[in-house]
Design an enzyme around this catalytic site. Structure first.
Site, PDB file in Angstrom:
ATOM      1  N   ASP A 125       0.811  -1.222   0.000  1.00 26.74           N
ATOM      2  CA  ASP A 125       0.000   0.000   0.000  1.00 26.74           C
ATOM      3  C   ASP A 125       0.843   1.270   0.000  1.00 26.74           C
ATOM      4  O   ASP A 125       0.286   2.382   0.077  1.00 26.74           O
ATOM      5  CB  ASP A 125      -0.975  -0.014   1.184  1.00 26.74           C
ATOM      6  CG  ASP A 125      -2.083  -1.027   0.957  1.00 26.74           C
ATOM      7  OD1 ASP A 125      -2.496  -1.190  -0.202  1.00 26.74           O
ATOM      8  OD2 ASP A 125      -2.528  -1.651   1.931  1.00 26.74           O
ATOM      9  N   ASP A 153      -6.559  -5.112  -4.731  1.00 17.76           N
ATOM     10  CA  ASP A 153      -6.312  -3.703  -4.418  1.00 17.76           C
ATOM     11  C   ASP A 153      -4.972  -3.225  -4.974  1.00 17.76           C
ATOM     12  O   ASP A 153      -4.767  -2.036  -5.220  1.00 17.76           O
ATOM     13  CB  ASP A 153      -6.286  -3.468  -2.902  1.00 17.76           C
ATOM     14  CG  ASP A 153      -7.265  -4.311  -2.134  1.00 17.76           C
ATOM     15  OD1 ASP A 153      -7.631  -5.397  -2.602  1.00 17.76           O
ATOM     16  OD2 ASP A 153      -7.653  -3.906  -1.035  1.00 17.76           O
ATOM     17  N   THR A 162     -10.292 -15.327  -0.014  1.00 21.61           N
ATOM     18  CA  THR A 162     -10.708 -13.982   0.390  1.00 21.61           C
ATOM     19  C   THR A 162     -10.139 -13.660   1.748  1.00 21.61           C
ATOM     20  O   THR A 162      -9.691 -14.549   2.486  1.00 21.61           O
ATOM     21  CB  THR A 162     -12.241 -13.827   0.390  1.00 21.61           C
ATOM     22  OG1 THR A 162     -12.565 -12.435   0.320  1.00 21.61           O
ATOM     23  CG2 THR A 162     -12.882 -14.435   1.634  1.00 21.61           C
TER      24      THR A 162
HETATM   25  N1  GLY Z   1      -7.078  -1.971   0.494  1.00 24.48           N
HETATM   26  C1  GLY Z   1      -7.812  -2.504   1.572  1.00 24.48           C
HETATM   27  C2  GLY Z   1      -9.283  -2.329   1.455  1.00 24.48           C
HETATM   28  O1  GLY Z   1      -9.814  -1.998   0.415  1.00 24.48           O
HETATM   29  O2  GLY Z   1      -9.933  -2.563   2.440  1.00 24.48           O
END
Ligand code: GLY
Length: 400
Positions: free
Chosen positions: A116, A177, A237
């Site tokens: 991230d 993500d 998931t």
């Molecule tokens: N990137 C983590 C979320 O979307 O919760």
């Protein structure tokens, strides 16, 4: 849901949308201004509690209000957007305080074991470089891109999502993500000309296209590779209803992320992937255009909605419309984005300033863990404001 008009499921006309967007921008900016006064340089937590942001708790040696986790830059991104909307230096100055703190974080190597870094540094220091030519911010962004590259695993050709690279539970794991973290590497490639950044983007996105997108056009949230052999192993998931379900926010990351990465790689399969994510997402929306937190739930369910997934999807659809090669499809993506945004404005914003300090209500962070269910979220707020910017100023240049 807090609701003004029109009623859920009623599509606003284009003229209504223009008026509502202006009012929505005014309301959003007044909340952001109030949050600056409330939090100062301290960061709010990922989500609200009872619709109020709390100061970010201390964790892992980082004090209360400190810059840790994956969501702090969404506040910074909102400050940059607010400055672009208004030209008010108070927003720019607050964003620059955050950007300097992101520079400190990467230099101190604090809480960097995550893909991230893309979310974190694109909306803070890359934006500072793009908007005000801040050279320190440019250097910090390049350092963050270097850190992100350390997570690129050969021979799999993927960037590991979470945790220390030696952690057996996380080794070889990606999540959808991650598509949104690639723009930091694309930017680093543009800045340095170093092919390793562009190569990582091309290979990682191609692997996700191949394995995280399923035959029926839904997506896995996460996918594992064998880090030693590079063999693709299995989907699973972490935040969805079950391994084979389709987590709504993940599908929205797919719409936006595949479209953006198509634009920079020219890989037509990524355009196709974004279209497929879009069609599946749109087919699974309830009448008011805002998805349940997982797309296994449909009209009639009492499962919580995830308004943040809708906000991300609006931005993704508008980005897809820009790169779409088929004019009829581009018009459809734009119309659906506008309808979704109209519903967010009408049905998911706090009715009065006192109701909440979030920009939009009714998002879900991680339902299986009971974290941030039916609350405001920093990223939901950021993408809602980005969506308003995209509609109000179609020539706006994104930070990604
Ligand atoms: N990137 C983590 C979320 O979307 O919760």
């Amino acid at each position: 849901m807090t609701s003004t008009s029109p009623a859920p499921g009623t599509r606003a006309t284009p003229a209504d949308q223009r008026i509502a967007a202006d009012d929505a921008i005014t309301a959003a900016l007044s909340r952001i201004r109030r949050n600056i006064a409330t939090f100062g340089g301290a960061y709010p937590d990922d989500t609200t509690v009872d619709d109020r942001y709390q100061v970010r708790p201390a964790e892992g040696g980082i004090p209360v209000g400190g810059n840790r986790g994956w969501t702090t830059s969404f506040r910074t991104g909102m400050l940059w957007l607010a400055w672009e909307f208004t030209g008010d230096a108070a927003y720019r100055d607050a964003a620059l305080v955050d950007a300097a703190d992101f520079e400190r974080r990467v230099r101190a190597e604090e809480d960097l074991d995550t893909h991230d870094l893309g979310f974190l540094y694109t909306l803070s220091t890359v934006a500072a470089w793009r908007l005000v030519d801040d050279e320190d911010a440019r250097q910090a962004s390049l350092l963050a891109a270097d850190h992100l590259m350390r997570r690129f695993l050969e021979p799999a050709g993927i960037i590991q999502a979470w945790g220390d690279l030696s952690d057996p539970a996380q080794r070889g794991r990606t999540i959808i993500d991650s598509l949104m973290n690639m723009p930091l590497l694309t930017w680093a490639h543009e800045q340095t000309g170093e092919g390793r950044f562009a190569d990582a983007v091309a290979r990682h996105t191609a692997q996700l296209r191949e394995h995280i997108l399923r035959e029926d056009d839904s997506t896995f949230h996460t996918f594992y590779w064998d880090a030693e052999t590079g063999e693709p192993l299995r989907g699973a998931t972490e935040q969805g209803a079950f391994d084979e379900s389709c987590w709504a926010r993940g599908q929205a990351w797919g719409i936006y992320g595949f479209a953006m990465n198509y634009a920079v790689t020219g890989d037509e399969r990524l355009l196709d992937a974004s279209r497929r994510c879009t069609e599946y997402f749109l087919r699974h929306l309830p009448a008011d255009e805002v998805p349940f937190w997982d797309l296994v739930y449909t009209d009639g369910s009492d499962a919580p909605r995830d308004s943040s997934a809708a906000a991300i999807a609006v931005c993704g659809l508008l980005e897809l419309a820009k790169v779409e090669t088929d004019a009829a499809r581009a018009a459809e993506w734009t119309a659906r984005a506008h309808a979704m945004l109209a519903s967010l404005i009408a049905n998911y914003t706090p009715a009065t300033p006192e109701d909440s300090d979030a920009l939009i209500l009714h998002s879900v962070y991680d339902l299986p863990k009971g974290n941030g269910v039916d609350e405001g979220t920093l990223w939901g707020d950021y993408f809602y404001l980005e969506a308003l910017m995209r509609v109000a100023r179609p020539t706006w240049r994104k930070y990604w």
